[in-house]
Design a protein around this motif. Structure first.
Motif, short mmCIF file in Angstrom:
data_model
loop_
_atom_site.label_atom_id
_atom_site.label_comp_id
_atom_site.label_asym_id
_atom_site.label_seq_id
_atom_site.Cartn_x
_atom_site.Cartn_y
_atom_site.Cartn_z
N TYR A 1 -17.18 -0.43 -14.67
CA TYR A 1 -17.62 -0.65 -16.05
C TYR A 1 -18.41 0.55 -16.53
O TYR A 1 -19.29 1.06 -15.83
N ALA B 1 -13.97 -4.09 -23.56
CA ALA B 1 -14.88 -3.61 -22.52
C ALA B 1 -14.24 -2.35 -21.93
O ALA B 1 -13.05 -2.34 -21.62
N CYS C 1 -19.16 -1.04 -24.57
CA CYS C 1 -17.94 -1.65 -25.09
C CYS C 1 -17.58 -0.96 -26.40
O CYS C 1 -18.42 -0.30 -27.02
#
Length: 419
Positions: free
Chosen positions: A188, A299, A192
């Motif tokens: 990640y 995301a 976003c």
């Protein structure tokens, strides 16, 4: 007779009918392979509003025009992005200033659905199995063929398809890749991206459009990256009176569905996004965002570069091979180049030397995509004001000429290299 048998044996099963899948279908049909594309969506998305904007580099443009019957169709379906401009906007004063400006960008802007439709319509429609969900595969002991099982979603019937090669074009969350790399985790990015496309057809003279053109005067030919305080926005025009925008927001990792990195958003989430946009951006840009129907939230993930992208009769292409962040405009372009290189390698070696062909494909693409994934990651962290490996954060007000140079698209590794 021998030639007929050879052609009969040269069959590929492509899982995934997005840009990577249809590009691969073009590359392999053009060298005489029999192609079957398995796609779980019920029908082609041609003419639908699915997806958002993307930028095609010169090499991708050349490859697409070699695949479609009428090369002029690509020109009609895209707009030139001849300027790559990075600017900064002060959140308190809303004053913007130029950081870098490259007038030899040579990208073209396309809407995802337009590009997909262009590529899909240039292929034989009978090679596509729409509404078929990939389940599993098995490889024969002598490695001469592969069997794929899929479920027909309209009636739950299980079908089996034989071929010589399985191409995983099933995206960054690839189920096929999980068979070989079950412990691989996507990384990640810590932010976003809100995305939207404003259709302003019939409203070309509206206050909103006149305002955004005044605030961003090079729209129509420019790829804008606007850097704020720990955020950045991307803005460019698409064909048929549309504006594409992306607004990146730093936030903890959200909960997402296992098979998608796009999240459903509520009206409350959109309202909160608009409040954040009002803090960061000029009113003209915020107005464009507010008038955009159905903005969506992605995301942003990538993963550390893979060292291996083929196993026996299975090969990865596109986001299945190299999940990447969007800041270097690489995802679509890498997918198209993957397909072209795979086609060239298979044409050179033939199905009888399949593993040599896949080995060469891997040796050509992995060094290129690995550097591009890591460079895109760095670009994202710079433009979001996140800490870099050296502990520094990019500050537009204090940036040196060397710092600014890193913002430009043309400094992407292998940016001008031919495959």
């Amino acid at each position: 007779m021998a030639e007929k048998q050879k052609k009969k044996k040269s069959k590929v099963i492509i899982v995934g009918g997005s840009i990577a899948g249809v590009s691969c279908a073009h590359a392999l049909t053009s060298i005489g392979w029999q192609v079957v594309v398995i796609e779980k969506t019920a029908a082609p998305p041609t003419g639908s509003p699915t997806g958002a904007g993307l930028g095609l580099d010169p090499l991708a443009q050349m490859l697409i025009t070699s695949w479609i019957a009428n090369p002029h169709l690509l020109q009609h379906a895209t707009l030139p992005l001849t300027i790559d401009r990075n600017q900064a906007t002060d959140s308190s004063t809303k004053v913007s200033w130029t950081l870098t400006r490259d007038e030899e960008c040579n990208f073209r802007a396309a809407h995802w659905a337009d590009l997909h439709g262009l590529l899909y319509n240039a292929l034989p429609p009978d090679i596509f199995l729409w509404g078929h969900q990939f389940i599993s595969f098995s490889i024969s002991e002598d490695k001469s063929y592969i069997k794929v099982k899929a479920k027909v979603l309209r009636n739950d019937k299980i079908v089996e398809i034989d071929g010589n090669l399985l191409v995983a074009a099933d995206g960054c969350l690839s189920l096929i890749r999980q068979n070989f790399l079950p412990d691989l985790k996507l990384r990640y990015s810590r932010y976003c991206a809100w995305r939207g496309v404003l259709d302003f057809s019939g409203r070309e003279d509206s206050e909103t459009i006149e305002g955004i053109r005044k605030a961003y005067p090079d729209l129509g030919k420019c790829l804008y990256f606007d850097l704020g305080s720990k955020t950045h926005c991307v803005l460019y025009e698409l064909p048929n009176k549309r504006l594409n925008w992306i607004f990146c927001v730093n936030q903890p990792e959200p909960e997402i569905k296992r098979n998608s990195v796009t999240m459903k958003v509520s009206e409350d989430m959109i309202d909160e996004m608009m409040k954040e946009a009002e803090k960061a951006w000029v009113p003209e840009l915020v107005k464009v965002m507010k008038e955009t129907k159905n903005p969506f939230l992605n995301a942003i993930y990538d993963c550390d570069p893979l060292r291996q992208i083929y196993w026996d009769n299975v090969v990865l292409i596109g986001d299945a091979a190299h999940p990447t962040t969007p800041h270097g405009l690489r995802s679509t372009n890498m997918s198209i180049l993957d397909a072209a290189v795979l086609g060239k390698c298979l044409e050179k070696w033939g199905v009888e030397n399949l593993h040599s062909a896949l080995g060469e494909y891997q040796s050509i693409r992995v060094p290129v995509t690995s550097k591009q994934v890591l460079h895109s990651r760095k670009l994202g962290r710079i433009k979001q004001g996140l800490h870099l490996p050296n502990g520094k954060q990019f500050d537009p007000k204090k940036a040196t000429s060397e710092d600014l140079k890193e913002l430009q698209q043309k400094n992407m590794p292998f940016f001008t290299s031919v495959y």
